[in-house]
Design a protein around this motif. Sequence first.
Motif, PDB file in Angstrom:
ATOM      1  N   UNK A  54      17.720 -11.626 -33.053  1.00 16.66           N
ATOM      2  CA  UNK A  54      18.700 -10.768 -33.719  1.00 16.66           C
ATOM      3  C   UNK A  54      18.206 -10.343 -35.092  1.00 16.66           C
ATOM      4  N   UNK A  55      17.566 -11.247 -35.809  1.00 13.90           N
ATOM      5  CA  UNK A  55      17.046 -10.905 -37.134  1.00 13.90           C
ATOM      6  C   UNK A  55      15.992  -9.808 -37.047  1.00 13.90           C
ATOM      7  N   UNK A  56      15.102  -9.910 -36.079  1.00 16.55           N
ATOM      8  CA  UNK A  56      14.066  -8.885 -35.924  1.00 16.55           C
ATOM      9  C   UNK A  56      14.685  -7.552 -35.547  1.00 16.55           C
ATOM     10  N   UNK A  57      15.671  -7.574 -34.664  1.00 17.66           N
ATOM     11  CA  UNK A  57      16.301  -6.328 -34.237  1.00 17.66           C
ATOM     12  C   UNK A  57      17.054  -5.646 -35.377  1.00 17.66           C
ATOM     13  N   UNK A  58      17.637  -6.421 -36.287  1.00 17.99           N
ATOM     14  CA  UNK A  58      18.355  -5.797 -37.405  1.00 17.99           C
ATOM     15  C   UNK A  58      17.418  -4.982 -38.292  1.00 17.99           C
ATOM     16  N   UNK A 116      23.064  -5.542 -31.894  1.00 21.02           N
ATOM     17  CA  UNK A 116      21.766  -5.022 -32.320  1.00 21.02           C
ATOM     18  C   UNK A 116      20.988  -4.396 -31.165  1.00 21.02           C
ATOM     19  N   UNK A 117      21.113  -4.973 -29.983  1.00 18.41           N
ATOM     20  CA  UNK A 117      20.474  -4.356 -28.821  1.00 18.41           C
ATOM     21  C   UNK A 117      21.042  -2.952 -28.609  1.00 18.41           C
ATOM     22  N   UNK A 118      22.359  -2.835 -28.683  1.00 10.23           N
ATOM     23  CA  UNK A 118      22.998  -1.538 -28.458  1.00 10.23           C
ATOM     24  C   UNK A 118      22.622  -0.535 -29.544  1.00 10.23           C
ATOM     25  N   UNK A 119      22.553  -0.987 -30.772  1.00  8.39           N
ATOM     26  CA  UNK A 119      22.197  -0.085 -31.873  1.00  8.39           C
ATOM     27  C   UNK A 119      20.764   0.418 -31.749  1.00  8.39           C
TER      28      UNK A 119
END
Length: 407
Positions: free
Chosen positions: A310-314, A344-347
């Motif tokens: 999640x941190x990487x995706x943000x 974050x996946x959706x964004x």
Amino acid sequence: MSDATTISQQLGAAVHQNGVMNSTGVLERLFSHLFHGLVYPQIWEDPVVDMAALNLAPDEDLFCIASGGCNAMSYLTARPASVTAVDLSPAHVALLRLKAAAAQHLPDQAAFFEFFGQADRQDNVEAYDRYLAPHLDAQTRAYWEGRVLGRRRIAMFARGFYRYGALGRFIGVVHMIARLGGVNFTPLLKAQSLAAQRQFFDSQIAPLFEARAVKFLARRRAALFGLGIPPAQFDKLARDGGGDILPVLRERTRKLICDFPIAENYFAWQAFGRRYGGAGTALPPYLEPAQFDTVAHHAHCISVQNRPMTEVLTRRASGSLDCYVLLDAQDWMTDAQLNALWEQITRTARPGARVIYRTGGAPDILPGRVETSLLNRWRYDQAGSEAGFARDRSAIYGGFHLRRHEG
């Protein structure tokens, strides 16, 4: 704050769901401690199934968990624009960075195969010093040149790399139990038909699951840490067996042995032969000789980070990814963590993006846990999920799931 402290906190956030005074909480902390070191010398998900389910196309951007690195390297055979791989284990990050460097800097396919396909030659250590060390970042080089029991870690590639790590040790214990039970895996590895493989399972393996010692060990949650199964996932597996994990383990062992030709199943070769089947047979895609030039050409596309998903995706731009491979990491997550991840996946998803993930149990774990308004933006592909599960040669999971972005 030191890197080691940060990693411990990240691992704790991923795995710890109970207090330290709780027996399950103690097991969770023992499990997370494993991830400071090498867990998977080889990843245990089938990349051929992954690429088919994702319909991974040239020039697409893919996000995945690194684990042992076999899958991230194998995805290169589809010629993606980029592969972003993350992992909380520093050992897994160092392993994938080593593989990517080796594809680019070892002199030829034979040297690459000797390093990772055979992984038991002194020449590999010499090749590391000559061709790879100068091209590694300082952190990765420090890992492989660090000493354990007087030897540099890179020496594992001279001594049978796939026998190391939590998974390698677990498979070693399985072989010891099999020997005590009078089982010799050689006939299985030489089997010429699925019928012969089924006969081997029925006569040699099925009786082991009736042994008192096997029943006792299999039902201990810590005994399966070597498979990368934390306490929360153990409980999900047991639910598929009506509260008993033993029939679940028996059925998945049966699938591994009986459902795919042994000559084409490198997971079975690693489990029962403790090696790959040989050049051109029973190999992960990145080690197939015909794929070497493609893998070498695209290895620079891999980026490896020692951070949570999640941190990487943000930090990614919106609409910048086409495919996501989550392995079974969601089995470990709380509802809050799942929702943060899927936000974050959706964004970051482009129109038509695809997500695949495995689960220890059969059911999809997301409905009722991820917000409906968020999950409804991803259509569950029932046919693709069922096909992926049926074709997955690793046979270790209860479910394979494919979702498609609906915008």
